[in-house]
Design an enzyme around this catalytic site. Structure first.
Site, PDB file in Angstrom:
ATOM      1  CB  THR A  44      82.876  61.062  15.166  1.00 18.59           C
ATOM      2  OG1 THR A  44      82.643  61.131  16.423  1.00 18.59           O
ATOM      3  CG2 THR A  44      81.875  61.685  14.286  1.00 18.59           C
ATOM      4  CE1 TYR A 131      88.084  57.738  20.679  1.00 16.30           C
ATOM      5  CE2 TYR A 131      87.929  55.669  22.057  1.00 16.30           C
ATOM      6  CZ  TYR A 131      87.334  56.936  21.038  1.00 16.30           C
ATOM      7  OH  TYR A 131      85.986  56.973  21.205  1.00 16.30           O
ATOM      8  CE  LYS A 159      88.378  60.970  21.512  1.00  8.38           C
ATOM      9  NZ  LYS A 159      87.283  60.152  22.655  1.00  8.38           N
TER      10      LYS A 159
END
Lengths: 298, 298
Positions: A44, A131, A159
């Site tokens: 993001t 990630y 994550k």
């Protein structure tokens, strides 16, 4: 630090450069809202589009303006030596943690991705978050690879991508991951529409896109979910279905970029080219959804 | 220039820097072999892993050592402004053409990719090749988008992914693309195992991985195919099935990197980290295949 709500702010881009004032405004909102951590330069935060120097500066701004909120900094890059440079810069800036995405151009093997994480953990002086988001990195972790990587020193959290919408199946998946990783490594859900289910299924953290722009909206889900209030958490997430539908249709980044513009938190446009902001017609739909949901920023 | 055999050389990496001597050796072999063009900094040339400065230097070396063979230079990058920088540097180096791949991290829309090509063609002073390879760029062109982009000024060729192994269906696909693009835009096949079928189905060019390292092997396919000798072209490609199988298993880049090491055309390792060279066991298989095929470099 790797539990609760982690907010992923945009890195607004203006005239092909980081809009530093806009970024600082976003960070200050997150600090005021009392999120548990801020993850700067996540997907993001458009990390993949920024130079090492720009990323060093963004890390510095995030740490400076986050005050007592710990800042995790995304350090992923296609080339390992660039990742190492980003790690050094993030640590120099005072990051409390590092987010490492196995970005790929040529499809990577499991051994290559393990080697990348080993190289990072060898020089990391702060904890590392793994990630996993195949939509952007184009790499799919096996559960076994989670296990191999999670035993490396410095790995603190994973994550994970969205879990099943069925709570029983989601719990089974979280338990499956838990069974292969050390007890002190946390699991964080990503994919905002799956956050309530993920937290109720046993995830320790929510790595959240929407929290980066509208933290109070995310807290309406994360607070009951982390307290085990299943009914309230699911209802709060369910209420945002029109927003999750927009995320699915346009990608969450384009939608939060539009929300930030709508509430004048950043200038317009705010995304790095070749990405475009949403068209006028699609922006109008985002505005309608925000109005229907009676969303107003803090 | 955008017809015939275009060879994609490796950019060998040694101690995390471009191995300039190794790269020049590869270019000189291609010049001697008489390929129709050289495409430096394609996927096989690891462009995605290199900095703008490294890419400018590689472009310069390629043009200098290619002598009369035209050089196309890959300029793709995740951020449009980096693409523009690469275009300027490639043109400064004397490139005869530009290869533009819609690299993506966030999935791109068709309008975003069109915008990228428009931005490039606005500043391009040499012809542009459209690069379509979803395995690496993670973007899938529609036929309609081919048509929109091909009408931009400066677009000279489209590098398409493998066609169907059935010649009739392959011909139908090439004709379908031909029907939406201007008559002076060529179509080049990629995916080496599909090259014979692609050329026989009407493609004008072969954008070739294997030709970058073993040009003579590629010419045994391209010459009969471009002369319309179907039997000979298919037999030559068929004979290399064990090589194509290795490409499919490990990715063509890792296999040609291993071939270059085996014949001491470059040092070992020669790939950018996090990529690894093939393991000893897999290298032995590559060597066996080369011996069975009686492959020796020029």
């Amino acid at each position: 630090m790797f539990t609760g709500l982690s907010a992923f702010p945009l890195t607004p881009i203006k005239d092909d450069a980081v809009d530093e004032a806009g970024f600082v405004r976003l960070i200050e909102r997150l600090t005021s809202a009392g999120v548990d951590s801020i993850t700067a330069l996540g997907s993001t935060g458009s990390y993949a589009y920024l130079s090492p120097a720009e990323r060093a500066r963004v890390a510095e701004l995030a740490v400076t303006h986050a005050k007592n909120v710990p800042v995790i900094v995304g350090v992923g890059s296609l080339r390992t030596s660039d990742v190492i440079t980003n790690v050094e810069n993030a640590q120099q800036a005072g990051a409390s943690g590092l987010l490492v995405a196995p970005m790929s151009y040529q499809p990577l093997t499991e051994d290559e991705v393990y080697g990348l994480f080993r190289a990072v953990t060898e020089i990391a002086s702060v904890p590392v978050v793994v990630y996993d988001n195949p939509t952007t990195t184009h790499f799919t972790f096996s559960t076994e690879l989670y296990g191999r990587i999670a035993t490396l020193p410095a790995i603190a959290s994973i994550k994970i991508p969205p879990v099943d919408t069925d709570l029983q199946r989601a719990r089974a998946r979280v338990e499956e991951i838990r069974s292969v990783i050390p007890g002190d490594v946390t699991i964080g859900i990503s994919g905002d529409s799956a956050a309530a289910i993920g937290l109720l299924a046993g995830c320790d953290a929510w790595y959240s896109v929407i929290a980066g722009t509208l933290p109070e909206l995310a807290q309406r889900i994360s607070r009951p979910a982390l307290n085990g209030d299943l009914t309230e958490a699911l209802a709060a997430s369910q209420r945002l279905t029109p927003l999750w539908d927009l995320f699915a249709e346009h990608g969450s980044l384009r939608v939060v970029a539009a929300i930030a513009e709508h509430f004048r938190l950043t200038d317009r446009p705010n995304l790095p080219a070749p990405m475009h902001g949403l068209s006028a017609v699609k922006l109008a739909r985002v505005r309608n959804v925000l109005e229907d949901l009676e969303v107003t920023p803090l």
